[in-house]
Motif scaffolding. Sequence first.
Motif, PDB file in Angstrom:
ATOM      1  N   LEU A   1      47.437  43.997  44.166  1.00  0.00           N
ATOM      2  CA  LEU A   1      46.815  42.646  44.673  1.00  0.00           C
ATOM      3  C   LEU A   1      45.373  42.729  43.996  1.00  0.00           C
ATOM      4  O   LEU A   1      44.800  41.796  43.307  1.00  0.00           O
ATOM      5  CB  LEU A   1      46.830  42.583  46.024  1.00  0.00           C
ATOM      6  CG  LEU A   1      45.822  41.445  46.754  1.00  0.00           C
ATOM      7  CD1 LEU A   1      46.526  39.981  46.206  1.00  0.00           C
ATOM      8  CD2 LEU A   1      45.703  41.451  48.229  1.00  0.00           C
ATOM      9  N   GLY A   2      44.706  43.776  44.325  1.00  0.00           N
ATOM     10  CA  GLY A   2      43.356  44.218  43.325  1.00  0.00           C
ATOM     11  C   GLY A   2      43.360  43.929  42.176  1.00  0.00           C
ATOM     12  O   GLY A   2      42.366  43.295  41.662  1.00  0.00           O
ATOM     13  N   GLU A   3      44.369  44.671  41.378  1.00  0.00           N
ATOM     14  CA  GLU A   3      44.402  44.428  39.745  1.00  0.00           C
ATOM     15  C   GLU A   3      44.454  43.032  39.473  1.00  0.00           C
ATOM     16  O   GLU A   3      44.030  42.526  38.642  1.00  0.00           O
ATOM     17  CB  GLU A   3      45.495  45.260  39.325  1.00  0.00           C
ATOM     18  CG  GLU A   3      45.143  46.708  39.535  1.00  0.00           C
ATOM     19  CD  GLU A   3      46.436  47.677  39.181  1.00  0.00           C
ATOM     20  OE1 GLU A   3      47.698  47.056  38.909  1.00  0.00           O
ATOM     21  OE2 GLU A   3      46.243  49.189  39.179  1.00  0.00           O
ATOM     22  N   TYR A   4      45.277  42.289  40.241  1.00  0.00           N
ATOM     23  CA  TYR A   4      45.530  41.019  39.940  1.00  0.00           C
ATOM     24  C   TYR A   4      44.459  40.061  40.119  1.00  0.00           C
ATOM     25  O   TYR A   4      43.806  39.339  39.185  1.00  0.00           O
ATOM     26  CB  TYR A   4      46.693  40.299  40.760  1.00  0.00           C
ATOM     27  CG  TYR A   4      47.131  39.012  40.571  1.00  0.00           C
ATOM     28  CD1 TYR A   4      47.773  38.546  39.554  1.00  0.00           C
ATOM     29  CD2 TYR A   4      46.408  38.109  41.551  1.00  0.00           C
ATOM     30  CE1 TYR A   4      47.865  37.059  39.278  1.00  0.00           C
ATOM     31  CE2 TYR A   4      46.550  36.721  41.313  1.00  0.00           C
ATOM     32  CZ  TYR A   4      47.262  36.023  40.419  1.00  0.00           C
ATOM     33  OH  TYR A   4      47.430  34.798  40.276  1.00  0.00           O
ATOM     34  N   LEU A   5      43.628  40.094  41.285  1.00  0.00           N
ATOM     35  CA  LEU A   5      42.641  39.398  41.452  1.00  0.00           C
ATOM     36  C   LEU A   5      41.365  39.670  40.516  1.00  0.00           C
ATOM     37  O   LEU A   5      40.645  38.906  40.220  1.00  0.00           O
ATOM     38  CB  LEU A   5      42.085  39.511  42.795  1.00  0.00           C
ATOM     39  CG  LEU A   5      43.206  39.040  43.981  1.00  0.00           C
ATOM     40  CD1 LEU A   5      42.610  39.265  45.364  1.00  0.00           C
ATOM     41  CD2 LEU A   5      43.327  37.650  43.942  1.00  0.00           C
ATOM     42  N   LEU A   6      41.164  40.947  40.298  1.00  0.00           N
ATOM     43  CA  LEU A   6      40.364  41.654  39.148  1.00  0.00           C
ATOM     44  C   LEU A   6      40.658  40.747  37.799  1.00  0.00           C
ATOM     45  O   LEU A   6      39.710  40.175  37.242  1.00  0.00           O
ATOM     46  CB  LEU A   6      40.119  42.886  39.180  1.00  0.00           C
ATOM     47  CG  LEU A   6      39.161  43.295  38.229  1.00  0.00           C
ATOM     48  CD1 LEU A   6      37.655  43.284  38.558  1.00  0.00           C
ATOM     49  CD2 LEU A   6      39.424  45.186  37.809  1.00  0.00           C
ATOM     50  N   ALA A   7      41.275  40.873  37.510  1.00  0.00           N
ATOM     51  CA  ALA A   7      42.280  40.050  36.144  1.00  0.00           C
ATOM     52  C   ALA A   7      41.772  38.663  36.034  1.00  0.00           C
ATOM     53  O   ALA A   7      41.402  38.050  35.182  1.00  0.00           O
ATOM     54  CB  ALA A   7      43.600  40.483  36.024  1.00  0.00           C
ATOM     55  N   GLN A   8      41.760  38.061  37.396  1.00  0.00           N
ATOM     56  CA  GLN A   8      41.632  36.651  37.506  1.00  0.00           C
ATOM     57  C   GLN A   8      39.997  36.197  37.654  1.00  0.00           C
ATOM     58  O   GLN A   8      39.576  35.209  37.750  1.00  0.00           O
ATOM     59  CB  GLN A   8      42.292  36.081  38.446  1.00  0.00           C
ATOM     60  CG  GLN A   8      43.894  36.111  38.689  1.00  0.00           C
ATOM     61  CD  GLN A   8      44.289  35.278  37.399  1.00  0.00           C
ATOM     62  OE1 GLN A   8      44.023  34.316  37.362  1.00  0.00           O
ATOM     63  NE2 GLN A   8      45.261  36.161  36.615  1.00  0.00           N
ATOM     64  N   GLY A   9      39.264  37.446  37.693  1.00  0.00           N
ATOM     65  CA  GLY A   9      37.834  37.156  37.656  1.00  0.00           C
ATOM     66  C   GLY A   9      37.372  36.637  39.012  1.00  0.00           C
ATOM     67  O   GLY A   9      36.231  36.394  39.222  1.00  0.00           O
ATOM     68  N   LEU A  10      38.151  37.027  40.291  1.00  0.00           N
ATOM     69  CA  LEU A  10      37.948  36.538  41.477  1.00  0.00           C
ATOM     70  C   LEU A  10      37.359  37.647  42.307  1.00  0.00           C
ATOM     71  O   LEU A  10      36.594  37.157  43.282  1.00  0.00           O
ATOM     72  CB  LEU A  10      39.320  36.173  42.228  1.00  0.00           C
ATOM     73  CG  LEU A  10      39.804  35.016  41.618  1.00  0.00           C
ATOM     74  CD1 LEU A  10      41.276  34.734  42.241  1.00  0.00           C
ATOM     75  CD2 LEU A  10      39.115  33.762  41.542  1.00  0.00           C
ATOM     76  N   ILE A  11      37.279  38.869  41.817  1.00  0.00           N
ATOM     77  CA  ILE A  11      36.665  39.940  42.483  1.00  0.00           C
ATOM     78  C   ILE A  11      35.854  40.781  41.846  1.00  0.00           C
ATOM     79  O   ILE A  11      36.065  41.128  40.596  1.00  0.00           O
ATOM     80  CB  ILE A  11      37.674  40.787  43.678  1.00  0.00           C
ATOM     81  CG1 ILE A  11      38.696  41.354  42.857  1.00  0.00           C
ATOM     82  CG2 ILE A  11      38.264  39.932  44.809  1.00  0.00           C
ATOM     83  CD1 ILE A  11      39.800  42.152  43.566  1.00  0.00           C
ATOM     84  N   PRO A  12      34.833  41.778  42.201  1.00  0.00           N
ATOM     85  CA  PRO A  12      34.018  42.374  41.345  1.00  0.00           C
ATOM     86  C   PRO A  12      34.743  43.698  41.072  1.00  0.00           C
ATOM     87  O   PRO A  12      34.327  44.606  40.175  1.00  0.00           O
ATOM     88  CB  PRO A  12      32.766  42.450  42.152  1.00  0.00           C
ATOM     89  CG  PRO A  12      33.062  42.487  43.493  1.00  0.00           C
ATOM     90  CD  PRO A  12      34.288  41.536  43.704  1.00  0.00           C
ATOM     91  N   THR A  13      35.764  44.335  42.063  1.00  0.00           N
ATOM     92  CA  THR A  13      36.218  45.511  41.946  1.00  0.00           C
ATOM     93  C   THR A  13      37.643  45.476  42.110  1.00  0.00           C
ATOM     94  O   THR A  13      37.843  44.624  43.281  1.00  0.00           O
ATOM     95  CB  THR A  13      35.407  46.478  42.705  1.00  0.00           C
ATOM     96  OG1 THR A  13      36.371  47.733  42.902  1.00  0.00           O
ATOM     97  CG2 THR A  13      35.247  45.970  44.103  1.00  0.00           C
ATOM     98  N   PRO A  14      38.527  46.260  41.784  1.00  0.00           N
ATOM     99  CA  PRO A  14      39.984  46.319  42.169  1.00  0.00           C
ATOM    100  C   PRO A  14      40.284  46.577  43.503  1.00  0.00           C
ATOM    101  O   PRO A  14      41.263  46.589  43.939  1.00  0.00           O
ATOM    102  CB  PRO A  14      40.545  47.174  41.329  1.00  0.00           C
ATOM    103  CG  PRO A  14      39.693  48.218  40.654  1.00  0.00           C
ATOM    104  CD  PRO A  14      38.306  47.265  40.560  1.00  0.00           C
ATOM    105  N   GLU A  15      39.024  47.434  44.296  1.00  0.00           N
ATOM    106  CA  GLU A  15      39.347  47.808  45.637  1.00  0.00           C
ATOM    107  C   GLU A  15      39.467  46.639  46.501  1.00  0.00           C
ATOM    108  O   GLU A  15      38.364  46.087  46.657  1.00  0.00           O
ATOM    109  CB  GLU A  15      38.112  48.846  45.735  1.00  0.00           C
ATOM    110  CG  GLU A  15      38.118  50.119  45.046  1.00  0.00           C
ATOM    111  CD  GLU A  15      39.356  50.857  45.214  1.00  0.00           C
ATOM    112  OE1 GLU A  15      39.743  51.116  46.263  1.00  0.00           O
ATOM    113  OE2 GLU A  15      40.058  51.471  44.267  1.00  0.00           O
TER     114      GLU A  15
END
Length: 341
Positions: free
Chosen positions: A12-26
Amino acid sequence: MTTPTTIDVRKLGEYLLAQGLIPTPEVRLTPLSGGQSNPTYVLASGSLRYVLRTKPPGQLLASAHAIDREYRVMRALSDTKVPVPRMVAYCADTACLGREFYLMELVAGRVFVDQSLPECSRTERGAIYEEMGRVIAALHAVDCQAAGLADFGKPGNYFGRQIARWSRQCGEARLPVGPAMRDLMAWLPEHIPPGDETTLVHGDYRLDNLIFDPVEPRVVAVLDWELSTLGHPLADLSYQCMAWHIPSTLWRGVADRNLEALGIPDEAAYVRAYEQRTGREAAAHWDFYMAYNLFRMAAILHGIAERAASGNAASADAVETGRKAEPLAQLGWASARRYRR
């Protein structure tokens, strides 16, 4: 990283990071209470906070848990008088989490579960009920064409289609239904009132699906749009009004409360206020509307019981919730017996 869910937070973290929605995959997930149907969490990443809503895992009934519809309708309502959270992202690719999900903003405010509002003053209780009535009237005034929702459901014959849908869903479940449910499934199709109208309807409009301002008696967000569609506005209104027919000892009701002492309007006054806001006449076939909605609610709870038996329920108290289906159906059958078309 661990979390008390079945969600793979790393993916989930990797996906949201790739979408530019979160600053870190954590990411960190905290389950939100409520929401019997679709698992819901507060998602934190760095300083950002979102709400994550997913379909349940496992085999699901066809057309159930329509979170894609929730996302679409709330996004469409962002520029209307109906307050909704800001939609952030929707993911239909089940390769990410094994199920669909979406993100929306986390709205700060108060959620009231007890319909008698014990935490509020007498004056504020009346104001909160007035605000609930204002918002549902605004919802039924939405221009579906302008909002891009003209194809959000089928116009006309709403009661007939809904009765058939919930009857079919109960019939397909492995758990048997009780006698009052069977009586309503036979009675309701034969007693649909004349006249028809189509608006946007929420389908689950009730006190605990509203977020109120932290201080003011003002709705800042309407949640849980899974059952929204194009339908009959009086079905939507009478669904909320089930609270006046259900005792608090059974479930989410005020039928056994002293409304005058609490400062809460009685059902007739609440319905009259809606009629004045909308110009609709609501009272003529009220017992049918109530019988229909108590049947529909019982069918929904029967579905929760079915998921609990299958191990797919989103809430720990799903078994107890599911047991309320037949008592609600009994109240619905009492309304049916009062109705004279």
